[in-house]
Design a protein around this motif. Sequence first.
Motif, PDB file in Angstrom:
ATOM      1  N   SER A  30      -8.784 127.324   8.827  1.00  0.00           N
ATOM      2  CA  SER A  30      -9.386 128.647   8.957  1.00  0.00           C
ATOM      3  C   SER A  30      -8.348 129.758   9.055  1.00  0.00           C
ATOM      4  O   SER A  30      -8.701 130.937   8.951  1.00  0.00           O
ATOM      5  CB  SER A  30     -10.307 128.690  10.179  1.00  0.00           C
ATOM      6  OG  SER A  30      -9.581 128.423  11.349  1.00  0.00           O
ATOM      7  N   SER A  31      -7.083 129.412   9.239  1.00  0.00           N
ATOM      8  CA  SER A  31      -6.041 130.433   9.300  1.00  0.00           C
ATOM      9  C   SER A  31      -5.303 130.594   7.976  1.00  0.00           C
ATOM     10  O   SER A  31      -4.409 131.431   7.863  1.00  0.00           O
ATOM     11  CB  SER A  31      -5.036 130.103  10.401  1.00  0.00           C
ATOM     12  OG  SER A  31      -4.325 128.918  10.093  1.00  0.00           O
ATOM     13  N   TYR A  32      -5.702 129.819   6.968  1.00  0.00           N
ATOM     14  CA  TYR A  32      -5.020 129.840   5.683  1.00  0.00           C
ATOM     15  C   TYR A  32      -5.811 130.622   4.638  1.00  0.00           C
ATOM     16  O   TYR A  32      -7.034 130.501   4.542  1.00  0.00           O
ATOM     17  CB  TYR A  32      -4.824 128.416   5.158  1.00  0.00           C
ATOM     18  CG  TYR A  32      -3.613 127.718   5.712  1.00  0.00           C
ATOM     19  CD1 TYR A  32      -3.590 127.264   7.020  1.00  0.00           C
ATOM     20  CD2 TYR A  32      -2.500 127.533   4.918  1.00  0.00           C
ATOM     21  CE1 TYR A  32      -2.474 126.630   7.527  1.00  0.00           C
ATOM     22  CE2 TYR A  32      -1.373 126.879   5.411  1.00  0.00           C
ATOM     23  CZ  TYR A  32      -1.365 126.440   6.714  1.00  0.00           C
ATOM     24  OH  TYR A  32      -0.256 125.812   7.207  1.00  0.00           O
ATOM     25  N   ALA A  33      -5.083 131.392   3.851  1.00  0.00           N
ATOM     26  CA  ALA A  33      -5.650 131.918   2.620  1.00  0.00           C
ATOM     27  C   ALA A  33      -5.623 130.784   1.593  1.00  0.00           C
ATOM     28  O   ALA A  33      -4.733 129.938   1.614  1.00  0.00           O
ATOM     29  CB  ALA A  33      -4.839 133.099   2.114  1.00  0.00           C
ATOM     30  N   MET A  34      -6.604 130.801   0.697  1.00  0.00           N
ATOM     31  CA  MET A  34      -6.729 129.734  -0.290  1.00  0.00           C
ATOM     32  C   MET A  34      -6.827 130.324  -1.687  1.00  0.00           C
ATOM     33  O   MET A  34      -7.294 131.468  -1.871  1.00  0.00           O
ATOM     34  CB  MET A  34      -7.984 128.903  -0.001  1.00  0.00           C
ATOM     35  CG  MET A  34      -8.064 128.303   1.378  1.00  0.00           C
ATOM     36  SD  MET A  34      -6.788 127.056   1.675  1.00  0.00           S
ATOM     37  CE  MET A  34      -7.265 125.804   0.486  1.00  0.00           C
ATOM     38  N   GLY A  35      -6.405 129.544  -2.660  1.00  0.00           N
ATOM     39  CA  GLY A  35      -6.486 130.047  -4.030  1.00  0.00           C
ATOM     40  C   GLY A  35      -6.666 128.928  -5.035  1.00  0.00           C
ATOM     41  O   GLY A  35      -6.480 127.747  -4.721  1.00  0.00           O
ATOM     42  N   TRP A  36      -7.069 129.332  -6.225  1.00  0.00           N
ATOM     43  CA  TRP A  36      -7.170 128.426  -7.361  1.00  0.00           C
ATOM     44  C   TRP A  36      -6.299 128.950  -8.494  1.00  0.00           C
ATOM     45  O   TRP A  36      -6.299 130.152  -8.785  1.00  0.00           O
ATOM     46  CB  TRP A  36      -8.618 128.334  -7.853  1.00  0.00           C
ATOM     47  CG  TRP A  36      -9.526 127.576  -6.934  1.00  0.00           C
ATOM     48  CD1 TRP A  36     -10.345 128.095  -5.974  1.00  0.00           C
ATOM     49  CD2 TRP A  36      -9.707 126.161  -6.894  1.00  0.00           C
ATOM     50  NE1 TRP A  36     -11.021 127.093  -5.331  1.00  0.00           N
ATOM     51  CE2 TRP A  36     -10.659 125.892  -5.882  1.00  0.00           C
ATOM     52  CE3 TRP A  36      -9.184 125.084  -7.608  1.00  0.00           C
ATOM     53  CZ2 TRP A  36     -11.079 124.586  -5.570  1.00  0.00           C
ATOM     54  CZ3 TRP A  36      -9.598 123.810  -7.301  1.00  0.00           C
ATOM     55  CH2 TRP A  36     -10.538 123.567  -6.299  1.00  0.00           C
ATOM     56  N   PHE A  37      -5.586 128.026  -9.088  1.00  0.00           N
ATOM     57  CA  PHE A  37      -4.765 128.311 -10.256  1.00  0.00           C
ATOM     58  C   PHE A  37      -5.131 127.311 -11.337  1.00  0.00           C
ATOM     59  O   PHE A  37      -5.775 126.295 -11.071  1.00  0.00           O
ATOM     60  CB  PHE A  37      -3.273 128.194  -9.911  1.00  0.00           C
ATOM     61  CG  PHE A  37      -2.774 129.316  -9.054  1.00  0.00           C
ATOM     62  CD1 PHE A  37      -3.100 129.385  -7.704  1.00  0.00           C
ATOM     63  CD2 PHE A  37      -1.984 130.316  -9.589  1.00  0.00           C
ATOM     64  CE1 PHE A  37      -2.655 130.435  -6.905  1.00  0.00           C
ATOM     65  CE2 PHE A  37      -1.527 131.361  -8.800  1.00  0.00           C
ATOM     66  CZ  PHE A  37      -1.862 131.416  -7.465  1.00  0.00           C
ATOM     67  N   ARG A  38      -4.708 127.571 -12.555  1.00  0.00           N
ATOM     68  CA  ARG A  38      -4.957 126.618 -13.632  1.00  0.00           C
ATOM     69  C   ARG A  38      -3.780 126.613 -14.600  1.00  0.00           C
ATOM     70  O   ARG A  38      -3.046 127.594 -14.720  1.00  0.00           O
ATOM     71  CB  ARG A  38      -6.250 126.937 -14.373  1.00  0.00           C
ATOM     72  CG  ARG A  38      -6.246 128.251 -15.141  1.00  0.00           C
ATOM     73  CD  ARG A  38      -7.641 128.551 -15.683  1.00  0.00           C
ATOM     74  NE  ARG A  38      -7.680 129.774 -16.464  1.00  0.00           N
ATOM     75  CZ  ARG A  38      -8.795 130.325 -16.943  1.00  0.00           C
ATOM     76  NH1 ARG A  38      -9.980 129.742 -16.713  1.00  0.00           N
ATOM     77  NH2 ARG A  38      -8.746 131.439 -17.648  1.00  0.00           N
ATOM     78  N   GLN A  39      -3.645 125.488 -15.267  1.00  0.00           N
ATOM     79  CA  GLN A  39      -2.588 125.359 -16.263  1.00  0.00           C
ATOM     80  C   GLN A  39      -3.136 124.609 -17.468  1.00  0.00           C
ATOM     81  O   GLN A  39      -3.549 123.452 -17.352  1.00  0.00           O
ATOM     82  CB  GLN A  39      -1.372 124.633 -15.690  1.00  0.00           C
ATOM     83  CG  GLN A  39      -0.190 124.604 -16.636  1.00  0.00           C
ATOM     84  CD  GLN A  39       1.082 124.159 -15.950  1.00  0.00           C
ATOM     85  OE1 GLN A  39       1.056 123.528 -14.891  1.00  0.00           O
ATOM     86  NE2 GLN A  39       2.216 124.513 -16.536  1.00  0.00           N
ATOM     87  N   ALA A  40      -3.144 125.289 -18.596  1.00  0.00           N
ATOM     88  CA  ALA A  40      -3.574 124.692 -19.844  1.00  0.00           C
ATOM     89  C   ALA A  40      -2.366 124.065 -20.533  1.00  0.00           C
ATOM     90  O   ALA A  40      -1.227 124.459 -20.275  1.00  0.00           O
ATOM     91  CB  ALA A  40      -4.203 125.754 -20.737  1.00  0.00           C
ATOM     92  N   PRO A  41      -2.597 123.110 -21.414  1.00  0.00           N
ATOM     93  CA  PRO A  41      -1.474 122.469 -22.120  1.00  0.00           C
ATOM     94  C   PRO A  41      -0.601 123.481 -22.854  1.00  0.00           C
ATOM     95  O   PRO A  41      -1.107 124.345 -23.575  1.00  0.00           O
ATOM     96  CB  PRO A  41      -2.178 121.536 -23.109  1.00  0.00           C
ATOM     97  CG  PRO A  41      -3.492 121.247 -22.486  1.00  0.00           C
ATOM     98  CD  PRO A  41      -3.887 122.510 -21.781  1.00  0.00           C
ATOM     99  N   GLY A  42       0.693 123.378 -22.626  1.00  0.00           N
ATOM    100  CA  GLY A  42       1.624 124.265 -23.294  1.00  0.00           C
ATOM    101  C   GLY A  42       1.706 125.664 -22.739  1.00  0.00           C
ATOM    102  O   GLY A  42       2.408 126.519 -23.296  1.00  0.00           O
ATOM    103  N   CYS A  96      -5.553 123.734  -6.442  1.00  0.00           N
ATOM    104  CA  CYS A  96      -5.856 124.446  -5.212  1.00  0.00           C
ATOM    105  C   CYS A  96      -4.540 124.761  -4.500  1.00  0.00           C
ATOM    106  O   CYS A  96      -3.602 123.941  -4.538  1.00  0.00           O
ATOM    107  CB  CYS A  96      -6.749 123.559  -4.348  1.00  0.00           C
ATOM    108  SG  CYS A  96      -7.213 124.226  -2.767  1.00  0.00           S
ATOM    109  N   ALA A  97      -4.477 125.903  -3.866  1.00  0.00           N
ATOM    110  CA  ALA A  97      -3.269 126.310  -3.148  1.00  0.00           C
ATOM    111  C   ALA A  97      -3.645 126.885  -1.798  1.00  0.00           C
ATOM    112  O   ALA A  97      -4.719 127.488  -1.641  1.00  0.00           O
ATOM    113  CB  ALA A  97      -2.488 127.344  -3.962  1.00  0.00           C
ATOM    114  N   ALA A  98      -2.733 126.736  -0.843  1.00  0.00           N
ATOM    115  CA  ALA A  98      -2.975 127.233   0.509  1.00  0.00           C
ATOM    116  C   ALA A  98      -1.710 127.826   1.096  1.00  0.00           C
ATOM    117  O   ALA A  98      -0.611 127.318   0.864  1.00  0.00           O
ATOM    118  CB  ALA A  98      -3.476 126.110   1.410  1.00  0.00           C
TER     119      ALA A  98
END
Length: 123
Positions: A30-42, A96-98
């Motif tokens: 609950s003290s962390y900011a969270m995020g989503w990232f993505r990586q496509a091929p190449g 996912c990132a935190a």
Amino acid sequence: QVQLVESGGGLVQAGDSLRLSCATSGRTFSSYAMGWFRQAPGKEREFVAAINWSGGSTYYADSVKGRFTISRDNAKNTVYLQMNSLKAEDTAVYYCAADPSSRTVRFGTAGSWGQGTQVTVSS
């Protein structure tokens, strides 16, 4: 650091929806900011969405704004990414990132990352 485990990826058709989940361990979620990232091929990894510790502030890449929604359930130590109206160009591995800092998460320099989940959208 926290342990992050993504789930919910899969193969869908254009226009379909998916919900990704990222479960964390520990008492400090609950003290962390969270995020989503993505990586496509190449391609390089890119920011998708982020949410602050309380869920009161959310941020989105222009490419997903209006289609994706990030949310969190601090009681379940889980962050979600609801993806609607999926397009072929959304195909990527989603991570996912935190981090305690929302700014750090958004800039892609978060301290903790998950192993990723594959999302494939067929056109």
